[in-house]
Write a protein that holds these residues in place. Structure first.
Motif, mmCIF file in Angstrom:
data_model
loop_
_atom_site.group_PDB
_atom_site.id
_atom_site.type_symbol
_atom_site.label_atom_id
_atom_site.label_comp_id
_atom_site.label_asym_id
_atom_site.label_seq_id
_atom_site.Cartn_x
_atom_site.Cartn_y
_atom_site.Cartn_z
ATOM 1 N N GLU A 75 0.825 -1.200 0.000
ATOM 2 C CA GLU A 75 0.000 0.000 0.000
ATOM 3 C C GLU A 75 0.869 1.264 0.000
ATOM 4 N N ARG B 286 4.074 3.541 -5.616
ATOM 5 C CA ARG B 286 3.793 3.980 -6.982
ATOM 6 C C ARG B 286 4.489 3.004 -7.925
ATOM 7 N N THR C 48 -9.392 1.817 -12.314
ATOM 8 C CA THR C 48 -8.928 0.986 -11.199
ATOM 9 C C THR C 48 -8.598 -0.414 -11.672
ATOM 10 N N LEU D 35 -5.676 -0.868 -7.002
ATOM 11 C CA LEU D 35 -4.692 0.006 -7.645
ATOM 12 C C LEU D 35 -5.436 1.108 -8.398
ATOM 13 N N VAL E 7 -0.811 1.954 -5.297
ATOM 14 C CA VAL E 7 -1.540 0.913 -4.576
ATOM 15 C C VAL E 7 -2.317 1.596 -3.460
ATOM 16 N N GLU E 8 -3.626 1.647 -3.619
ATOM 17 C CA GLU E 8 -4.469 2.366 -2.662
ATOM 18 C C GLU E 8 -4.675 1.574 -1.381
ATOM 19 N N LEU F 228 -0.408 -5.700 -3.870
ATOM 20 C CA LEU F 228 -0.476 -6.108 -5.273
ATOM 21 C C LEU F 228 0.596 -7.150 -5.516
#
Length: 878
Positions: A483, A486, A509, A517, A536-537, A541
């Motif tokens: 999280e 970038r 998204t 993401l 990554v919100e 990932l």
């Protein structure tokens, strides 16, 4: 052998060796601000050499039109200097290397099916440390060691980026071109006998920032052979200018001038300059560059005017260069159809520029006469270098013409000062481009990543079941991203459109099990895959994850309306302004579109209205779009327009709007023009040499723009206490009222001036028969101040009048000198310069009348006193 045949044999030979034949790129570099022009065969292929893009075929060959203008003054005076030339090239992007390229070069040059040179007439140079190249020439080709010369300068290096040794191939033209006993008569020496015909560059190192050299991960081959040089040898002529690439132009110029070629040496220089420059100008204009006072346009204007100047030495005092455009097309059109297709447009541009320059010559002579007069008055016999440069740079007046005129008047010209000003200008031009970088270093985490990614987003904006294939964090491929990271993400399939052809990348998204993401931008990787730029919100990932990829629909819908509108706009521009209009760039965003296009001259409001209406008419027709994929030859046969700077493969996507517009385009579009809703122009402007820009909005944004304009109109109606329909009439009535008030004001001001002038008569001082009046008066503006001065001139004769007024924190000054005193040496301009300087201002004018402004009202009385003292002291002398 004709030049066209040499070019054809070159391309056929390398095609037989597995090379893809790249068509000649535009002379205008695409996405490369480090270059003013395409100046070498490899220049349009730089993205392949530095690894930003991976070619479909690593073997490439071309015949590239080029412009170089670093030694214009030598054109016409040597056998081989040109501003426009063709470079034949073959290239390897990490494929074959020294052995193959040397073997093929020898085969092409000596095989009777191709060039058929006598092998005994060929010699080569190599880099002293390049034993490998020496060995191939000596052992494989069989070239005797005494015909292989080792030269330190045989290392191609332009600073940071790819570089390496090179080998040059020379042809011995025989005894009539040089004596072997001459110490300079050898390959690489200063002579005319050994002519370099081909340079093979082995790009195998990277020149690092710290000055060190390291081997490149992929070794490349970059070669260049001059078509004009090969033609001069194969046609057995003295110079490039005597080949079939130039002679028809020279022969036509002879007819126009009524002067024969090869009779007078000065005339021959003129013929060669004209032949060279008309080729350059014709091709540049054909590629959308129009004469102007900046950048490429300035270069074209300079060359064209230089050719006109040389035409004058042949006795041609009328526009004539435009008549040569057809000859250029006849010679070059077999491979460069643009100089034939655009013949009328090119000729029109050149003729307009020629006519303008003939007017400029007259204006320049008048300015030069003034410079000579002023210099003579100052007791000088030289025209300053800066003055000569200004004539050249601002007014397009040739330096040699300045020298000729000056000599006729018994003057010289400061050549050193002129050259210094020219060098300073060149340095400014270089500085404007020096930070852009010429070549990038190979490599990067995606340089060797070849796994494909399929774009499926023309119709579907949401894709379930896509798989994360690669993640780039920083400068490395990673398996996971936490999280806040970038990252760059590659999927096996994606609905996201990568920025291309002016259309910006999608947003949206990518969601998987336990992570989200946010996609902020989308671009293409070196091998063409779609790269999602995002953050990554939440969650983690990881590669191999199955995801839902969703494009933000509202944004895409706005983008496609604008994109299709650019196609309609392109066609409308051609219909209204002419077929010469071509796209020179575009930007397609959700909230607006921007379209750059080639066009010389402005566009009238009526033409803009016509263009806007034509686009809207296509929208209102509700025409379905037909989008299909087909071979490029079939698409071109249909009349499809190719877009500026884009490269196309054998299979292309064709976007057709009924019978109105048909273009090659890989972008996203509406399915029916009615979906665009509305098209509204925001503005039109010139942005460079022969390039104009239109900005516009569509759909919801067009509606909102119109609503904002209506709100302003309603506000105006409210201020005018009128309804919207009556606003024009109300404004017209106000204009009439303002004019009436203005006339009344002028009448009142005249009365006030007479009153003010009458009260000042008693303040006149007289010394030696010279009357001077320096006074502070009440005047709201410069017009009122001049009115008082004019009134005083009728009351006070043989006088110098100096008036000043302070208003709104500023100073206005006026000086008037009677004609009799002007003859005695009093000068209003000089007096006001002294007075204005006291008030922190400046100004000027004629000897009899001058005006100025100042910033400091507190200094007004001091300024008037100094002006009065200046006049009185001069009167005492008289």
């Amino acid at each position: 052998m004709k030049a066209a045949e040499i070019r054809s044999k070159w391309l056929a030979f390398f095609e037989s060796k597995g090379h893809k034949i790249e068509p000649s790129a535009s002379l205008v570099p695409h996405n490369d601000p480090s270059l003013l022009w395409i100046n070498a065969g490899m220049a349009p292929l730089k993205s392949y050499f530095d690894g930003r893009v991976i070619p479909d075929n690593p073997r490439i060959a071309n015949s590239q039109k080029c412009i170089r203008t670093n030694d214009i003054e030598n054109v016409g005076k040597t056998r081989r200097h040109h501003t426009f030339f063709e470079m034949l090239g073959n290239f390897s992007i990490g494929d074959y290397f020294k052995e193959e390229v040397i073997t093929w070069a020898w085969e092409f040059l000596t095989d009777p099916k191709y060039i058929g040179f006598d092998p005994n007439r060929l010699s080569v140079t190599v880099y002293p440390e390049d034993e490998e190249a020496f060995r191939y020439w000596n052992e494989k080709i069989g070239l005797p060691a005494e015909r292989i010369y080792k030269l330190e300068e045989n290392f191609w290096d332009i600073g940071e980026g790819p570089c390496g040794p090179c080998t040059e191939i020379f042809y011995d033209r025989g005894d009539k071109y040089g004596d072997l006993n001459d110490p300079e008569c050898w390959p690489g020496g200063e002579n005319e006998r050994f002519l370099e015909v081909w340079n093979l560059v082995f790009s195998q190192y990277n020149h690092n920032k710290d000055g060190s050299y390291t081997p490149l991960p992929n070794k490349n081959i970059d070669t260049g052979a001059g078509l004009e040089r090969l033609a001069s040898i194969l046609q057995d002529v003295d110079s490039n200018f005597d080949t079939d690439l130039f002679m028809p132009i020279i022969e036509r110029t002879c007819e126009i001038a009524g002067v024969r070629y090869k009779v007078n040496a000065d005339h021959d220089v003129a013929f060669k300059v004209i032949a060279d420059h008309i080729r350059t100008v014709a091709f540049a204009v054909g590629d959308g560059v129009l004469p102007s006072n900046e950048g490429r346009g300035y270069v074209i204007r300079r060359l064209l005017r230089r050719a006109v100047r040389y035409g004058k030495t042949l006795g041609v005092d009328r526009p004539f260069l435009f008549e040569l455009v057809g000859i250029v097309g006849d010679i070059m059109g077999v491979y460069y159809p643009e100089v034939v297709d655009k013949r009328e447009f090119i000729a029109k541009v050149i003729r307009t520029e020629e006519e303008r320059f003939h007017e400029t010559l007259s204006d320049g002579l008048a300015l030069l006469a003034d410079l000579v007069k002023l210099a003579r008055q100052a007791g000088q016999t030289e025209i300053g270098g800066q003055d000569a440069f200004k004539l050249y740079d601002t007014y397009g007046f040739p330096f040699d013409l300045t020298e000729d005129y000056a000599a006729e008047q018994g003057f010289t010209v400061d050549r050193a000062g002129f050259d210094a000003a020219m060098d300073a200008q060149r340095e400014r031009a270089r500085a404007a481009r020096q930070d852009t970088g010429s070549m990038n270093v190979q490599g990067g985490p995606l340089a060797d990543y070849t796994e494909k990614s399929e774009f499926v987003g023309y119709n579907d904006l949401i894709l379930d079941g896509a798989v994360v294939k690669a993640i780039v964090d920083g400068n490395a491929l990673v398996d996971t991203a936490e999280e806040g990271a970038r990252v760059l993400v590659l999927l096996d399939r994606t609905p996201f459109y990568a920025e291309s052809g002016g259309q910006i990348g999608d947003k949206g998204t990518i969601v998987g099990d336990g992570f989200v993401l946010q996609v902020e931008d989308v671009t293409k990787a070196p091998h063409g895959q779609t790269v999602h730029h995002g953050i990554v919100e939440s969650g983690t990932l990881q590669t191999g994850a199955t995801v839902r990829a969703a494009v933000t629909a509202r944004t895409r819908e706005a983008i496609i309306k604008n994109h299709t509108a650019t196609h309609l706009l392109h066609r409308a521009l051609k219909d209204v302004l002419g077929e010469h209009v071509n796209q020179a760039g575009s930007l397609v965003e959700p909230d607006r579109l921007r379209f750059d296009f080639s066009h010389f001259g402005g566009i009238s409001p009526e033409e803009l209205a016509d263009i806007e209406r034509r686009v809207n008419e296509q929208i209102w027709l509700g025409t379905p779009l037909q989008i299909s994929t087909m071979p490029i030859g079939e698409a071109k046969a249909m009349g499809a327009m190719a877009l500026f700077g884009e490269k196309y493969g054998e299979s292309v996507r064709v976007v057709r709007v009924g019978d109105y517009s048909i273009e090659l385009c890989g972008g996203c579009h509406v399915t029916n023009t009615a979906q665009i809703g509305l098209f509204k122009l925001l503005g039109e402007s010139g942005i460079g040499s022969g390039v104009r820009r239109i900005e516009a909005v569509t759909g919801q944004h067009a509606y909102e723009y119109i609503e904002s304009q209506l709100d302003l109109l309603k506000q105006a109606a409210g201020l005018l206490k009128s309804n919207v329909a009556d606003v024009p009439k109300r404004i017209e009535a106000l204009h009439v009222q303002v004019k009436e008030l203005g006339r009344e004001n002028e009448s009142l001001q005249g009365k006030l001036s007479r009153i003010e002038a009458g009260s000042l008569e008693s303040s006149v001082k007289t010394v030696g028969g010279v009357s001077v009046l320096a006074a502070k008066v009440s005047a709201p503006n410069m017009d009122a101040l001049r009115g008082i001065a004019d009134e005083l001139k009728t009351k006070v004769t043989n006088a110098v009048i100096v008036l000043g007024a302070a208003a709104e924190g500023k100073v206005n000054l006026v000086v008037s000198v009677s004609p009799e005193l002007v003859k005695q040496g009093f000068n209003a301009g000089k007096i006001i310069k002294e007075a204005a300087a006291v008030c922190g201002g400046g100004g000027g004018g004629r000897p009899d009348m001058a005006q100025a402004g100042g910033k400091d009202p507190s200094k007004l009385e001091e300024a008037l006193r100094i002006a009065e003292e200046l006049v009185l002291s001069q009167a005492n002398v008289i």
